[in-house]
Design an enzyme around this catalytic site. Structure first.
Site, short mmCIF file in Angstrom:
data_model
loop_
_atom_site.label_atom_id
_atom_site.label_comp_id
_atom_site.label_asym_id
_atom_site.label_seq_id
_atom_site.Cartn_x
_atom_site.Cartn_y
_atom_site.Cartn_z
N CYS A 279 15.31 -12.69 3.16
CA CYS A 279 13.63 -12.31 3.39
C CYS A 279 12.95 -12.05 1.99
CB CYS A 279 13.30 -10.87 4.36
SG CYS A 279 14.03 -9.29 3.56
N LYS B 160 19.70 -3.28 18.99
CA LYS B 160 19.58 -4.61 19.45
C LYS B 160 20.04 -5.67 18.31
CE LYS B 160 18.06 -8.17 20.60
NZ LYS B 160 18.53 -9.57 20.14
#
Length: 503
Positions: A306, A196
């Site tokens: 990140c 996804k």
């Protein structure tokens, strides 16, 4: 090959928006969503629509999971390790052969500089498959000779088995890199996957479906469903009872929601979540190298990394010269041509831009001095609809201010002076997160001492983002659960069975 509306473009069309419908890939076929619903795919650099993404329904997700489950006992599940690894190596080769197509798709989705995507995203997409294929073929398992009461003895040995159907939920900042970082080891270990991708960056996950088809990957092994999170494809997938494990990279709040869903059925999880990563610059550091490294850490991919640095602690005696060097590096970054080496890309969406600009305003309200940036840059007419913000550096902030505590995920950092090593370590570790840190010093003893004192999953000394893919990667605290990379990925993507044979 399955006939689909191609995501690739002809060479003479390179650098134009990649316009096409973006379909789900389920059980070896490209398909529209069952409801017929679509949503726009937007180029963040212009704000213009470049295609339509076909949204997967709950029934589409059910079909993808069922296909992945069937594949575990079909031709894929019956392959030897050597056969499976040859097929995965072919995937890496095909990504490299179609590297320009992947580069076009990645740049169209993210707006990032072509040089960054060409140097980092696409090569890593191929190497993630090749490296994990090599590890699976060479990593030993344990074996013990065991005494028994009758003296005959026994042999205990371990075998690794695929965990099953893996849900791979991906972020938008490095879509291909972070998706293949999970799909590569999952397939190398014999699992099947449903990907996804982020609704913001769906192209390369779909394009990888073309690659899987081209190399003859059995149907159902690799599937892609498009859509959103809560009440949509993301939730339908992570809550599905036939998903055996979930791997997710993204925002901490989303990870917490997925963790609750994974508790039903006691499914395994691997999370790499948010961060508020510190850098510590000591007076004995090479300030040129430190400023260059922290500039990359704060502004690469417009701060949408990140592992990026948003908190910088600098020893008092070199505070002013370091701030000046980092500010000069920030001012050299400009919006503009994606091929320009000084190009600074946009935020991924208008929503994210407004979030970042909200923090820019909050910083000033909390007493920050904007050394550079702090607003929206001037851009040419072609980029006027893009989601731009200025690279920004603040001084004058307290360590406990909002913008020094909360993850912003934009091209910005706050710089605070410190007097002692203990102060620097204390401030660096004073966070709910624990993903990574950087330490800049020419003192070897201090480098080892301070790096070991950091409460993080990764600490770089005199560098940043230098990765050996065999090493453990992950975070502590609210930055994640588990470790991936090298043999550590095999711990997540396989179940270890002990077999005991009495002699």
């Amino acid at each position: 090959m399955v006939q689909v509306q191609q995501l690739a473009v002809e060479p003479e069309e390179r650098n134009r928006p990649v316009a096409a419908d973006i379909l789900n890939f389920i059980d070896g076929r490209f398909v529209k969503g069952g409801s017929g619903a679509t949503f726009p795919n937007i180029d963040p650099a212009t704000g213009r629509e470049t295609g339509r993404v076909h949204e997967a329904t709950r029934e589409d997700v059910d079909r993808a999971v069922a296909a992945a489950k069937r594949a575990l006992t079909g031709p894929w599940g019956k392959m030897t390790t050597a056969e499976r690894i040859r097929l995965i190596a072919a995937v890496a080769d095909e990504i490299e052969r179609r590297s320009e197509d992947f580069l076009d798709a990645e740049v169209a989705d993210t707006g990032k500089p072509r040089a960054v995507a060409a140097h980092i995203d696409v090569p890593r997409g191929a190497s993630n498959f090749r490296m994990f294929a090599d590890i699976v073929t060479t990593l030993p398992t344990e074996s013990f000779g065991t005494p028994t009461p009758d003296g005959s003895g026994a042999i205990n040995y371990a075998v690794r088995k695929p965990k099953g159907v893996i849900a791979v939920v991906c972020p938008w900042n490095f879509p291909l890199l972070l998706m293949t970082w999970k799909v590569g080891p999952a397939l190398a270990c014999g699992n099947t996957v449903i990907v996804k991708p982020s609704e913001e960056t769906p192209r390369t996950a779909a394009l990888l479906g073309e690659v899987m088809d081209a190399v003859g990957m059995p149907t159902g092994v690799y599937n892609v469903v498009h859509g959103f999170g809560p009440g949509a494809a993301g939730e339908f997938l992570t809550a599905h009872p036939d998903v055996d494990a979930i791997t997710f990279t993204g925002e901490t709040g989303t990870g917490q929601a997925i963790m609750k869903q994974a508790a039903v059925g006691v499914r395994d999880i691997s999370f790499e979540l948010g961060g508020k990563n510190p850098a510590i610059v000591f007076a004995d550091a090479d300030l040129e190298k430190a400023a260059e490294g922290i500039s990359r850490a704060a502004f690469l991919n417009s701060g949408q990394v990140c592992l990026g640095t948003e908190r910088v602690y600098v020893e008092q005696s070199v505070f002013e010269p370091f701030v000046a060097k980092l500010a000069a590096a920030a001012r050299a970054l400009k919006p503009g041509d994606k091929g320009d080496p000084h190009y600074l890309g946009p935020m991924i969406s208008e929503e994210h831009r407004q979030k970042v600009l909200g923090y820019y305003e909050r910083a000033i309200a909390e007493g920050a001095i904007a050394v550079t940036g702090g607003g929206v840059p001037n851009v040419d007419a072609a980029a006027a609809g893009g989601f731009w913000v200025e690279p920004t550096i603040w001084t004058g902030l307290a360590h406990d201010s909002t913008v020094m505590r909360e993850e912003i995920f934009g091209p910005c950092c706050g710089i605070i002076p410190f007097d002692t090593e203990d102060d620097a370590i204390s401030w660096a570790n004073d966070t709910d997160y624990g993903l990574c840190a950087t330490v800049w010093t020419e003192n070897l003893s201090r480098a080892h001492r301070v790096a070991a004192a950091m409460s993080v999953g990764v600490c770089w000394v005199n560098c940043w983002f230098l990765r050996d893919l065999r090493t453990a990667f992950g975070g502590s605290g609210q930055s994640g659960i588990g470790r991936e990379g090298g043999a550590h990925s095999l711990e997540f993507y396989t179940e270890l069975e002990n077999i005991c044979v009495k002699i």
